[in-house]
Enzyme design. Structure first.
Site, PDB file in Angstrom:
ATOM      1  N   HIS A   1      12.889  -4.356  -0.844  1.00  0.00           N
ATOM      2  CA  HIS A   1      12.325  -4.365  -1.981  1.00  0.00           C
ATOM      3  C   HIS A   1      12.752  -5.543  -3.109  1.00  0.00           C
ATOM      4  CE1 HIS A   1      10.039  -3.319  -6.083  1.00  0.00           C
ATOM      5  NE2 HIS A   1      11.595  -3.074  -7.014  1.00  0.00           N
TER       6      HIS A   1
ATOM      7  N   ASP B   1       9.674   3.511  -4.371  1.00  0.00           N
ATOM      8  CA  ASP B   1      11.069   3.047  -4.580  1.00  0.00           C
ATOM      9  C   ASP B   1      12.014   4.071  -4.989  1.00  0.00           C
ATOM     10  OD1 ASP B   1       9.545   0.540  -3.586  1.00  0.00           O
ATOM     11  OD2 ASP B   1       9.418   0.613  -6.240  1.00  0.00           O
TER      12      ASP B   1
ATOM     13  N   LYS C   1       0.788  -1.484  -0.370  1.00  0.00           N
ATOM     14  CA  LYS C   1      -0.075   0.185   0.046  1.00  0.00           C
ATOM     15  C   LYS C   1       0.802   0.975  -0.135  1.00  0.00           C
ATOM     16  CE  LYS C   1      -4.046   1.762   2.124  1.00  0.00           C
ATOM     17  NZ  LYS C   1      -4.751   2.291   1.230  1.00  0.00           N
TER      18      LYS C   1
HETATM   19  C1  GRF Z   1       9.587  -9.194  -0.377  1.00  0.00           C
HETATM   20  O1  GRF Z   1      10.017  -9.813  -2.355  1.00  0.00           O
HETATM   21  C2  GRF Z   1       9.695  -7.958  -0.548  1.00  0.00           C
HETATM   22  O2  GRF Z   1      10.633  -7.156  -1.367  1.00  0.00           O
HETATM   23  C3  GRF Z   1       8.674  -6.981  -1.343  1.00  0.00           C
HETATM   24  O3  GRF Z   1       7.694  -7.611  -0.957  1.00  0.00           O
HETATM   25  C4  GRF Z   1       8.144  -9.541  -0.529  1.00  0.00           C
HETATM   26  C5  GRF Z   1       7.363 -10.238   0.665  1.00  0.00           C
HETATM   27  O4  GRF Z   1       7.556 -10.901   1.263  1.00  0.00           O
HETATM   28  N1  GRF Z   1       8.429  -5.828  -0.487  1.00  0.00           N
HETATM   29  P1  GRF Z   1       7.225 -11.777   3.119  1.00  0.00           P
HETATM   30  O5  GRF Z   1       6.079 -11.034   2.933  1.00  0.00           O
HETATM   31  O6  GRF Z   1       8.242 -10.677   2.986  1.00  0.00           O
HETATM   32  O7  GRF Z   1       7.382 -13.209   2.644  1.00  0.00           O
END
Ligand code: GRF
Length: 195
Positions: free
Chosen positions: A107, A148, A89
Protein backbone atom coordinates in the site's frame (compact mmCIF):
# COMPACT_ATOMS: atom_id res chain seq x y z
CA UNK A 1 14.90 -25.16 -0.78
CA UNK A 2 13.69 -22.16 1.14
CA UNK A 3 11.93 -20.51 -1.77
CA UNK A 4 8.20 -20.02 -1.77
CA UNK A 5 5.71 -20.68 -4.52
CA UNK A 6 4.31 -17.22 -5.19
CA UNK A 7 1.09 -16.13 -6.84
CA UNK A 8 1.04 -12.45 -7.72
CA UNK A 9 -2.37 -10.82 -8.14
CA UNK A 10 -2.56 -7.65 -10.23
CA UNK A 11 -5.16 -5.35 -11.75
CA UNK A 12 -2.97 -2.90 -13.59
CA UNK A 13 0.46 -2.03 -14.86
CA UNK A 14 2.37 -4.38 -12.58
CA UNK A 15 5.58 -2.47 -11.88
CA UNK A 16 5.67 -4.12 -8.45
CA UNK A 17 5.20 -7.49 -10.13
CA UNK A 18 8.15 -6.61 -12.37
CA UNK A 19 10.34 -5.95 -9.34
CA UNK A 20 9.52 -9.45 -8.04
CA UNK A 21 10.17 -11.00 -11.47
CA UNK A 22 13.55 -9.23 -11.61
CA UNK A 23 14.46 -10.35 -8.09
CA UNK A 24 13.65 -14.00 -8.87
CA UNK A 25 15.68 -13.81 -12.07
CA UNK A 26 18.70 -12.21 -10.40
CA UNK A 27 18.63 -14.70 -7.53
CA UNK A 28 17.84 -12.01 -4.96
CA UNK A 29 14.72 -14.03 -4.17
CA UNK A 30 14.82 -17.80 -3.85
CA UNK A 31 11.08 -17.96 -4.46
CA UNK A 32 9.48 -18.51 -7.82
CA UNK A 33 6.35 -16.93 -9.26
CA UNK A 34 4.17 -19.88 -10.22
CA UNK A 35 1.34 -17.75 -11.59
CA UNK A 36 0.09 -14.22 -12.11
CA UNK A 37 -3.65 -13.72 -11.84
CA UNK A 38 -5.72 -10.69 -12.75
CA UNK A 39 -9.35 -9.69 -12.39
CA UNK A 40 -8.85 -7.44 -15.44
CA UNK A 41 -8.51 -8.93 -18.88
CA UNK A 42 -6.43 -6.00 -20.09
CA UNK A 43 -3.75 -5.53 -17.47
CA UNK A 44 -0.15 -4.90 -18.44
CA UNK A 45 0.83 -7.04 -15.46
CA UNK A 46 -0.45 -10.11 -17.36
CA UNK A 47 1.69 -9.12 -20.32
CA UNK A 48 4.75 -8.75 -18.10
CA UNK A 49 4.16 -12.28 -16.83
CA UNK A 50 3.82 -13.69 -20.33
CA UNK A 51 6.99 -11.92 -21.44
CA UNK A 52 8.80 -13.75 -18.64
CA UNK A 53 7.13 -17.08 -19.44
CA UNK A 54 5.12 -17.12 -16.24
CA UNK A 55 1.61 -18.61 -16.46
CA UNK A 56 -0.83 -15.68 -16.55
CA UNK A 57 -4.55 -16.02 -15.93
CA UNK A 58 -7.48 -13.68 -16.23
CA UNK A 59 -10.33 -14.71 -13.94
CA UNK A 60 -13.52 -12.97 -14.98
CA UNK A 61 -15.15 -11.30 -11.96
CA UNK A 62 -18.43 -10.79 -13.84
CA UNK A 63 -18.99 -14.55 -14.08
CA UNK A 64 -20.36 -16.57 -11.13
CA UNK A 65 -18.15 -17.97 -8.37
CA UNK A 66 -15.15 -15.73 -8.88
CA UNK A 67 -13.74 -16.43 -5.42
CA UNK A 68 -14.14 -20.19 -5.79
CA UNK A 69 -12.38 -20.15 -9.16
CA UNK A 70 -9.57 -18.02 -7.76
CA UNK A 71 -9.12 -20.31 -4.76
CA UNK A 72 -9.14 -23.38 -7.00
CA UNK A 73 -6.40 -21.92 -9.19
CA UNK A 74 -4.24 -21.05 -6.17
CA UNK A 75 -4.65 -24.54 -4.77
CA UNK A 76 -3.95 -26.15 -8.12
CA UNK A 77 -0.68 -24.17 -8.30
CA UNK A 78 0.20 -25.15 -4.70
CA UNK A 79 0.83 -21.55 -3.77
CA UNK A 80 2.62 -20.76 -0.49
CA UNK A 81 2.32 -16.99 -0.57
CA UNK A 82 -0.12 -14.68 -2.35
CA UNK A 83 1.21 -11.23 -3.18
CA UNK A 84 -1.32 -8.51 -3.92
CA UNK A 85 0.53 -6.04 -6.12
CA UNK A 86 -1.92 -3.41 -7.26
CA UNK A 87 -4.86 -5.79 -7.00
CA UNK A 88 -7.94 -3.59 -6.84
CA UNK A 89 -10.46 -6.07 -5.53
CA UNK A 90 -11.47 -6.92 -1.99
CA UNK A 91 -10.23 -10.38 -1.05
CA UNK A 92 -13.03 -12.72 0.01
CA UNK A 93 -13.11 -13.89 3.66
CA UNK A 94 -12.96 -17.51 2.46
CA UNK A 95 -9.62 -16.83 0.75
CA UNK A 96 -8.25 -14.99 3.78
CA UNK A 97 -9.24 -17.91 5.99
CA UNK A 98 -7.62 -20.44 3.67
CA UNK A 99 -4.37 -18.42 3.47
CA UNK A 100 -4.15 -16.72 6.89
CA UNK A 101 -0.77 -14.94 7.20
CA UNK A 102 0.04 -16.08 3.68
CA UNK A 103 -1.40 -13.09 1.79
CA UNK A 104 0.51 -9.82 1.66
CA UNK A 105 -0.36 -6.47 0.13
CA UNK A 106 1.60 -3.35 -0.74
CA UNK A 107 0.00 0.00 0.00
CA UNK A 108 1.45 3.39 -0.99
CA UNK A 109 1.20 5.16 2.39
CA UNK A 110 2.46 4.84 5.94
CA UNK A 111 -0.40 2.77 7.30
CA UNK A 112 -2.54 3.15 9.32
CA UNK A 113 -2.50 6.63 7.80
CA UNK A 114 -4.29 7.01 4.47
CA UNK A 115 -5.52 3.44 4.30
CA UNK A 116 -8.95 1.85 4.13
CA UNK A 117 -11.86 2.09 1.76
CA UNK A 118 -11.41 4.68 -0.98
CA UNK A 119 -7.67 5.06 -0.49
CA UNK A 120 -6.15 3.65 -3.63
CA UNK A 121 -4.06 4.91 -6.53
CA UNK A 122 -3.62 8.66 -6.83
CA UNK A 123 -6.27 9.31 -4.18
CA UNK A 124 -3.82 8.25 -1.48
CA UNK A 125 -1.22 10.77 -2.60
CA UNK A 126 -3.81 13.54 -3.11
CA UNK A 127 -4.94 13.05 0.48
CA UNK A 128 -1.37 13.04 1.81
CA UNK A 129 -0.59 16.34 0.08
CA UNK A 130 -3.90 17.89 1.08
CA UNK A 131 -3.26 16.99 4.71
CA UNK A 132 0.11 18.76 4.53
CA UNK A 133 2.07 15.64 5.52
CA UNK A 134 5.83 16.10 5.63
CA UNK A 135 6.58 12.39 5.13
CA UNK A 136 4.88 9.57 3.28
CA UNK A 137 5.95 6.15 2.15
CA UNK A 138 4.73 2.60 1.63
CA UNK A 139 3.74 -0.39 3.72
CA UNK A 140 3.77 -4.14 3.14
CA UNK A 141 1.28 -5.88 5.41
CA UNK A 142 -0.54 -9.15 5.88
CA UNK A 143 -4.10 -9.13 4.59
CA UNK A 144 -6.86 -9.68 7.11
CA UNK A 145 -10.63 -9.17 6.91
CA UNK A 146 -10.35 -5.38 7.09
CA UNK A 147 -9.18 -3.00 4.37
CA UNK A 148 -5.46 -2.22 4.85
CA UNK A 149 -5.65 -3.24 8.52
CA UNK A 150 -3.49 -6.38 8.68
CA UNK A 151 -0.25 -6.74 10.62
CA UNK A 152 2.57 -4.61 9.20
CA UNK A 153 5.61 -6.46 7.84
CA UNK A 154 7.68 -3.57 6.52
CA UNK A 155 7.41 0.18 6.08
CA UNK A 156 9.70 2.87 4.67
CA UNK A 157 9.30 6.62 4.37
CA UNK A 158 10.49 9.58 2.32
CA UNK A 159 10.11 13.31 2.49
CA UNK A 160 7.17 15.03 0.84
CA UNK A 161 8.52 18.21 -0.72
CA UNK A 162 6.70 21.44 -1.52
CA UNK A 163 6.76 20.83 -5.27
CA UNK A 164 5.37 17.28 -5.08
CA UNK A 165 2.15 16.77 -7.01
CA UNK A 166 0.16 13.56 -6.37
CA UNK A 167 1.64 12.16 -9.60
CA UNK A 168 5.22 12.99 -8.61
CA UNK A 169 4.74 11.58 -5.12
CA UNK A 170 3.23 8.40 -6.56
CA UNK A 171 6.22 7.90 -8.85
CA UNK A 172 8.73 8.68 -6.11
CA UNK A 173 7.15 6.19 -3.72
CA UNK A 174 6.87 3.48 -6.39
CA UNK A 175 10.47 3.81 -7.58
CA UNK A 176 12.26 4.67 -4.35
CA UNK A 177 10.31 2.52 -1.91
CA UNK A 178 7.68 0.08 -3.16
CA UNK A 179 9.80 -1.89 -5.59
CA UNK A 180 12.43 -2.57 -2.96
CA UNK A 181 10.35 -3.14 0.17
CA UNK A 182 8.06 -5.62 -1.55
CA UNK A 183 11.07 -7.76 -2.47
CA UNK A 184 12.58 -7.30 1.00
CA UNK A 185 9.33 -8.34 2.67
CA UNK A 186 9.26 -11.55 0.60
CA UNK A 187 12.91 -12.18 1.53
CA UNK A 188 11.94 -11.77 5.18
CA UNK A 189 9.15 -14.33 4.83
CA UNK A 190 11.52 -16.72 3.01
CA UNK A 191 13.93 -16.38 5.93
CA UNK A 192 11.20 -16.91 8.51
CA UNK A 193 10.24 -20.13 6.81
CA UNK A 194 13.86 -21.31 7.06
CA UNK A 195 14.02 -20.37 10.77
C1 GRF B 1 1.03 0.57 -6.11
O1 GRF B 1 1.11 1.92 -5.76
C2 GRF B 1 0.62 -0.26 -4.92
O2 GRF B 1 1.09 0.24 -3.71
C3 GRF B 1 -0.87 -0.17 -4.96
O3 GRF B 1 -1.20 -0.17 -6.32
C4 GRF B 1 -0.11 0.33 -7.09
C5 GRF B 1 0.21 -0.70 -8.12
O4 GRF B 1 1.20 -0.30 -9.02
N1 GRF B 1 -1.48 -1.22 -4.17
P1 GRF B 1 1.80 -1.33 -10.06
O5 GRF B 1 0.64 -1.97 -10.82
O6 GRF B 1 2.60 -2.36 -9.30
O7 GRF B 1 2.66 -0.53 -10.96
Amino acid sequence: MSGLRLAVLVSGSGTNLQSIIDATQSGKLKSQIVCVISNKEIAYGLERARLSHIPAYFIDPTKPQYDERLLAKLQEEQVDLIVLAGYLKIVAPSLIKAYRHRIINIHPSLLPKFGGKGYYGLRVHEAVIQAGEKISGATVHFVDEGVDTGEIIMQRSLEVTADDTPEILQTKILNQIEHSILVEAIQKLEQERVD
